[in-house]
Design a protein around this motif. Sequence first.
Motif, PDB file in Angstrom:
ATOM      1  N   VAL A 187      41.209 107.016  57.324  1.00  0.00           N
ATOM      2  CA  VAL A 187      41.239 107.786  57.656  1.00  0.00           C
ATOM      3  C   VAL A 187      41.763 108.007  58.634  1.00  0.00           C
ATOM      4  CG1 VAL A 187      38.737 107.671  58.098  1.00  0.00           C
ATOM      5  CG2 VAL A 187      39.994 105.964  60.050  1.00  0.00           C
ATOM      6  N   ASP A 188      42.584 108.808  59.066  1.00  0.00           N
ATOM      7  CA  ASP A 188      43.869 109.718  59.769  1.00  0.00           C
ATOM      8  C   ASP A 188      43.232 109.764  61.723  1.00  0.00           C
ATOM      9  OD1 ASP A 188      45.393 110.259  58.189  1.00  0.00           O
ATOM     10  OD2 ASP A 188      45.092 113.203  58.629  1.00  0.00           O
ATOM     11  N   GLU A 189      42.409 109.468  61.747  1.00  0.00           N
ATOM     12  CA  GLU A 189      41.672 109.234  63.173  1.00  0.00           C
ATOM     13  C   GLU A 189      40.355 108.276  63.326  1.00  0.00           C
ATOM     14  OE1 GLU A 189      43.156 111.321  64.745  1.00  0.00           O
ATOM     15  OE2 GLU A 189      44.121 112.420  64.174  1.00  0.00           O
ATOM     16  N   ASN A 190      41.127 106.901  63.329  1.00  0.00           N
ATOM     17  CA  ASN A 190      40.258 105.860  63.876  1.00  0.00           C
ATOM     18  C   ASN A 190      39.524 105.868  64.492  1.00  0.00           C
ATOM     19  OD1 ASN A 190      43.527 104.514  62.670  1.00  0.00           O
ATOM     20  ND2 ASN A 190      41.250 104.471  61.524  1.00  0.00           N
ATOM     21  N   TYR A 193      35.728 107.465  63.907  1.00  0.00           N
ATOM     22  CA  TYR A 193      35.397 106.214  62.320  1.00  0.00           C
ATOM     23  C   TYR A 193      35.028 105.158  62.877  1.00  0.00           C
ATOM     24  CZ  TYR A 193      33.646 105.717  58.387  1.00  0.00           C
ATOM     25  OH  TYR A 193      32.514 105.531  56.975  1.00  0.00           O
ATOM     26  N   PHE A 194      36.507 104.505  62.179  1.00  0.00           N
ATOM     27  CA  PHE A 194      36.302 103.201  61.866  1.00  0.00           C
ATOM     28  C   PHE A 194      38.304 103.104  61.869  1.00  0.00           C
ATOM     29  CE2 PHE A 194      32.097 102.891  60.497  1.00  0.00           C
ATOM     30  CZ  PHE A 194      31.420 102.735  61.747  1.00  0.00           C
ATOM     31  N   GLU A 195      38.291 101.381  62.603  1.00  0.00           N
ATOM     32  CA  GLU A 195      39.953 101.059  61.804  1.00  0.00           C
ATOM     33  C   GLU A 195      39.746 101.387  60.664  1.00  0.00           C
ATOM     34  OE1 GLU A 195      40.286  96.423  62.252  1.00  0.00           O
ATOM     35  OE2 GLU A 195      40.157  97.664  63.757  1.00  0.00           O
ATOM     36  N   ASP A 196      41.150 101.616  59.264  1.00  0.00           N
ATOM     37  CA  ASP A 196      40.549 101.027  58.180  1.00  0.00           C
ATOM     38  C   ASP A 196      40.435 100.205  57.436  1.00  0.00           C
ATOM     39  OD1 ASP A 196      41.739 103.847  58.157  1.00  0.00           O
ATOM     40  OD2 ASP A 196      44.299 102.515  57.631  1.00  0.00           O
TER      41      ASP A 196
END
Length: 245
Positions: A187-190, A193-196
Amino acid sequence: MKKQLLIGCAAAVVTVSSASAMAAEASANIAFTTDYRYRGVSQTDRDFAIQGGFDYALESGLYMGTWASNVDNFNPSPVTGDNGAQAEIDFYVGYGLALSDHWALDFNVLYYYYPGASTAGDNNEIDFWEYTPGIAYSDDNMSAAFSVSYSDDFYNESGDAFYYNTSFEFPLEEWLTLGAHAGYQTVDENDLYFEDYADWSISLATTQFGLDWSVAYIDTDLDDTACAGANICGATAVGTISKSF
């Protein structure tokens, strides 16, 4: 957040693409699972879920459907104190194309809807669209699928997101199937959400007494800190009983 609905999604590529070669038909499904895991992360705070859906496939390869599950108070309001969404409802439409007896392509559009989720105060919108192309292969000895899901504004307005998903199934006996899955979410905005992260699972499935039974080991490479201190991303065993009509 749906089928890992379909679906993981790669499993849906195999199922729906195969269905596209058959006559138009409607179907329904219902399931009880000990933990609703979406891409490795619990959506029910490690508690049970009741799930079900309806699908309709046309001879042309076009299909559509809806699927729902309970979830654990997604996005409660910081202003009113109201509980958040208690359910996830997914709506999808897609097209499956059989290339040969063994290969098939699929493309579907999926909308994740969380009725009751708040956008008051600092809360962001959590409903989102996702677009998934995939390719599948099957023969008497195995089936495999690969798909890439894309959202231009993922869960909690976390921006562009990609999910790379691959799955395999191997019949061990006439009555027993081994499954394996691996995925990677970006995701762009970690911070929203969550970190990759990566997720994976291995499962055994069978049909007995008119019901489908499965047990899966599911895990991610996220630690409790990355999951906001909640134990929803760690390794677990999930049992599921389901029925299709």
